[in-house]
Design an enzyme around this catalytic site. Structure first.
Site, short mmCIF file in Angstrom:
data_model
loop_
_atom_site.label_atom_id
_atom_site.label_comp_id
_atom_site.label_asym_id
_atom_site.label_seq_id
_atom_site.Cartn_x
_atom_site.Cartn_y
_atom_site.Cartn_z
N HIS A 62 0.86 -1.19 0.00
CA HIS A 62 0.00 0.00 0.00
C HIS A 62 0.89 1.24 0.00
O HIS A 62 1.56 1.52 0.99
CB HIS A 62 -0.92 -0.01 1.22
CG HIS A 62 -1.89 -1.15 1.20
ND1 HIS A 62 -3.09 -1.10 0.51
CD2 HIS A 62 -1.82 -2.40 1.74
CE1 HIS A 62 -3.72 -2.26 0.65
NE2 HIS A 62 -2.97 -3.08 1.39
N LEU A 63 0.93 1.95 -1.14
CA LEU A 63 1.77 3.15 -1.24
C LEU A 63 1.00 4.42 -0.90
O LEU A 63 1.60 5.49 -0.77
CB LEU A 63 2.38 3.26 -2.64
CG LEU A 63 3.46 2.22 -2.97
CD1 LEU A 63 3.94 2.38 -4.41
CD2 LEU A 63 4.64 2.31 -2.01
N ARG A 64 -0.31 4.33 -0.81
CA ARG A 64 -1.20 5.41 -0.32
C ARG A 64 -1.35 6.62 -1.23
O ARG A 64 -2.22 7.45 -1.00
CB ARG A 64 -0.77 5.92 1.06
CG ARG A 64 -0.62 4.84 2.12
CD ARG A 64 -1.90 4.12 2.40
NE ARG A 64 -1.84 3.27 3.58
CZ ARG A 64 -2.62 2.21 3.76
NH1 ARG A 64 -3.52 1.87 2.84
NH2 ARG A 64 -2.52 1.48 4.85
N HIS A 179 -9.02 -9.90 -1.72
CA HIS A 179 -9.06 -9.72 -0.26
C HIS A 179 -10.38 -10.37 0.13
O HIS A 179 -11.45 -9.90 -0.27
CB HIS A 179 -9.04 -8.22 0.04
CG HIS A 179 -9.40 -7.86 1.45
ND1 HIS A 179 -8.49 -7.30 2.31
CD2 HIS A 179 -10.57 -7.96 2.14
CE1 HIS A 179 -9.08 -7.06 3.49
NE2 HIS A 179 -10.35 -7.46 3.40
N ASP A 305 2.03 -7.06 2.51
CA ASP A 305 0.86 -6.26 2.89
C ASP A 305 1.31 -5.02 3.68
O ASP A 305 0.69 -4.65 4.68
CB ASP A 305 -0.17 -7.09 3.69
CG ASP A 305 -1.50 -6.36 3.85
OD1 ASP A 305 -1.69 -5.31 3.22
OD2 ASP A 305 -2.35 -6.86 4.61
N1 LIG Z 1 -4.08 -5.12 5.70
C1 LIG Z 1 -4.57 -4.14 6.39
O1 LIG Z 1 -4.77 -4.28 7.61
N2 LIG Z 1 -4.87 -2.97 5.81
C2 LIG Z 1 -4.75 -2.63 4.42
C3 LIG Z 1 -5.84 -3.17 3.58
C4 LIG Z 1 -5.74 -4.64 3.28
O2 LIG Z 1 -4.72 -5.15 2.80
O3 LIG Z 1 -6.72 -5.34 3.47
C5 LIG Z 1 -4.69 -1.12 4.31
O4 LIG Z 1 -4.91 -0.58 3.23
O5 LIG Z 1 -4.38 -0.47 5.32
ZN LIG Z 2 -6.35 -6.93 2.14
#
Ligand SMILES: NC(=O)N[C@@H](CC(=O)O)C(=O)O
Ligand SMILES: [Zn+2]
EC number: 3.5.2.3
Length: 432
Positions: A62-64, A179, A305
């Site tokens: 997740h690079l946001r 997911h 993740d």
């Molecule tokens: N894994 C997580 O707890 N959070 C992820 C979302 C995801 O991968 O389901 C996120 O975007 O923060």
């Molecule tokens: Zn996920």
């Protein structure tokens, strides 16, 4: 530019370690082996006996950016990746806006090109804005370079929608990456429903919340012939369903995270956001099933993740903190120390789970040191003990449950396409 790496130690196919040299030119590996006779090179890098691994491949990051730049940016996330030894990462689409059409995907690719320190392959979403209502135009997004399709962060609730998604992805030649979480079984849970939810008096997340959706989807994958990849598997029932699906010849693949391999619910010391992630840390039996599943090939590979959040958000308890922990800068040392050094697997197995295995599942030409492949590699110090100090992370997200853990297996230098992208400051003297 022709560069020769000398005095590196490389894994042979039989798992033995051997001293090696490697020559790269124009970003590609030209030759690797002992005493290469190429002497006319522009530069020589002395690896000083460090382990040379293919750069790690992580399909779940997740690079946001765009929209969540307070948590992470493409720049900081890819710096963290390089520091962790990762050279190819796949960016999850739960951003604002979501890459769900050609224009947003093009804009994301432009930002990646401008600021990324490692190779970033962007996912596109399965449904428009990830709200589960309308399928994206997969043909167009695939043509524009979407790595695969996922609504990661949320499950696809409607079976009919998943069926259509698989049909479309299959004809676009891409995987559906899922997911798995059935919202009708969530009940506002924040940790595993079991010992930990009782101990901390918190609402639990049942194992079936995940496994029910995996069971549904493998049947849809059988019907459509689609490549169905399951994100962050966390329960023993999920492992069993995937094992059976593979036996039945269904095109299903799966990943597991470092934290689900190393931690379980009893390791949650306190009601703190650093232990909160989705899926949650499950029971000891679940952890055991994940390890066995990885070992026997039911689970194909490891993905971090990496889910950075702000300090403010994560310095809260389970009820209020968002789900997710950072992973890129601790993944390899954590797994090397806890899986390899403790005898669960060999170094070769671990490296394969982080390089060639994910590359093979998604038909990527990375994760190998073979001549002709892009020169993506990392040099790793397998012997020095060092503590995890979260304040030193390059990621904006300092949210880790591993702070203070003493680990071995720290990357010291990372190269992507023949270009040095990160180097531990103490190691700089090694290049001449
Ligand atoms: N894994 C997580 O707890 N959070 C992820 C979302 C995801 O991968 O389901 C996120 O975007 O923060
Ligand atoms: Zn996920």
């Amino acid at each position: 530019m022709k560069i020769k790496v000398i005095n590196a130690r490389v894994l042979q196919s039989d798992g033995k370690m051997e001293s090696t040299e490697m020559v790269m030119e124009n970003g590609m590996i030209q030759e690797i082996g002992r005493n290469l006779n190429q002497t006319v090179v522009d530069r020589v890098w002395d690896a000083k006996g460090l382990f040379i691994s293919p750069g790690f491949v992580d399909v779940h990051v997740h690079l946001r950016e765009p929209g969540g730049e307070a948590k992470e940016t493409i720049e900081t996330g890819t710096q963290a990746a390089a520091k962790g030894g990762f050279t190819t990462i796949c960016a999850m689409p739960n951003t604002t806006p979501v890459p769900d059409d050609g224009q947003t995907l093009d804009e994301l690719k432009r930002r990646i090109k401008e600021t990324a320190h490692v190779r970033v392959l962007p996912y596109a979403s399965i449904t428009s804005r990830q709200v589960g209502q309308k399928l994206v135009d997969m043909e167009t997004l695939a043509d524009k370079g979407a790595f695969a399709f996922t609504d990661d962060g949320v499950g696809i609730q409607d079976a009919g929608m998943m069926l259509e998604a698989m049909k479309a992805a299959s004809s676009a030649g891409k995987a559906v990456v899922a997911h798995c979480e059935d919202n009708s079984l969530v009940h506002k849970g924040v940790c595993h429903e079991g010992d930990v939810s009782q101990r901390l008096s918190l609402p639990g997340i049942m194992s079936t919340t995940e496994s029910v959706q995996i069971a549904r989807d493998v049947l849809l994958a059988e019907q459509t012939g689609c490549h169905y990849h399951i994100c962050h598997v966390s329960t023993k029932e999920s492992v069993r369903i995937i094992r059976n699906a593979k036996k039945a010849g269904i095109h299903v693949t799966a990943e597991v995270t470092p934290h689900h391999l190393v931690l379980q619910e009893d390791d949650i010391m306190e009601d703190h956001g650093f232990y909160k992630m989705n899926p949650p840390l499950r029971s000891r039996e679940d952890q055991q099933a994940l390890l066995e599943g990885l070992k026997d090939g039911t689970i194909d590979f490891i993905a971090t993740d990496h889910a950075p959040h702000t300090e403010e958000e994560k310095q809260q308890g389970f009820l209020d903190a968002p789900f997710g922990i950072t992973g890129l800068e601790t993944a390899f040392p954590l797994l090397y120390t806890h899986l390899v050094e403790e005898g669960f697997c060999t170094l070769k197995e671990l490296v394969d789970w982080m390089t060639v295995k994910p590359a093979a599942v998604f038909h990527l030409p990375y994760g190998t040191l073979a001549p002709g492949a892009p020169a993506d590699f990392t040099l790793i110090d397998l012997t020095s003990d060092r503590a995890v100090v979260r304040e030193t992370f390059l990621s904006k997200g300092k949210n880790t449950p591993f702070n203070g853990w003493t680990l071995k297996g720290w990357p010291v230098l990372t190269v992507v396409n023949g270009n040095l992208t990160w180097e531990e400051s103490t190691h700089e003297a090694a290049r001449t």
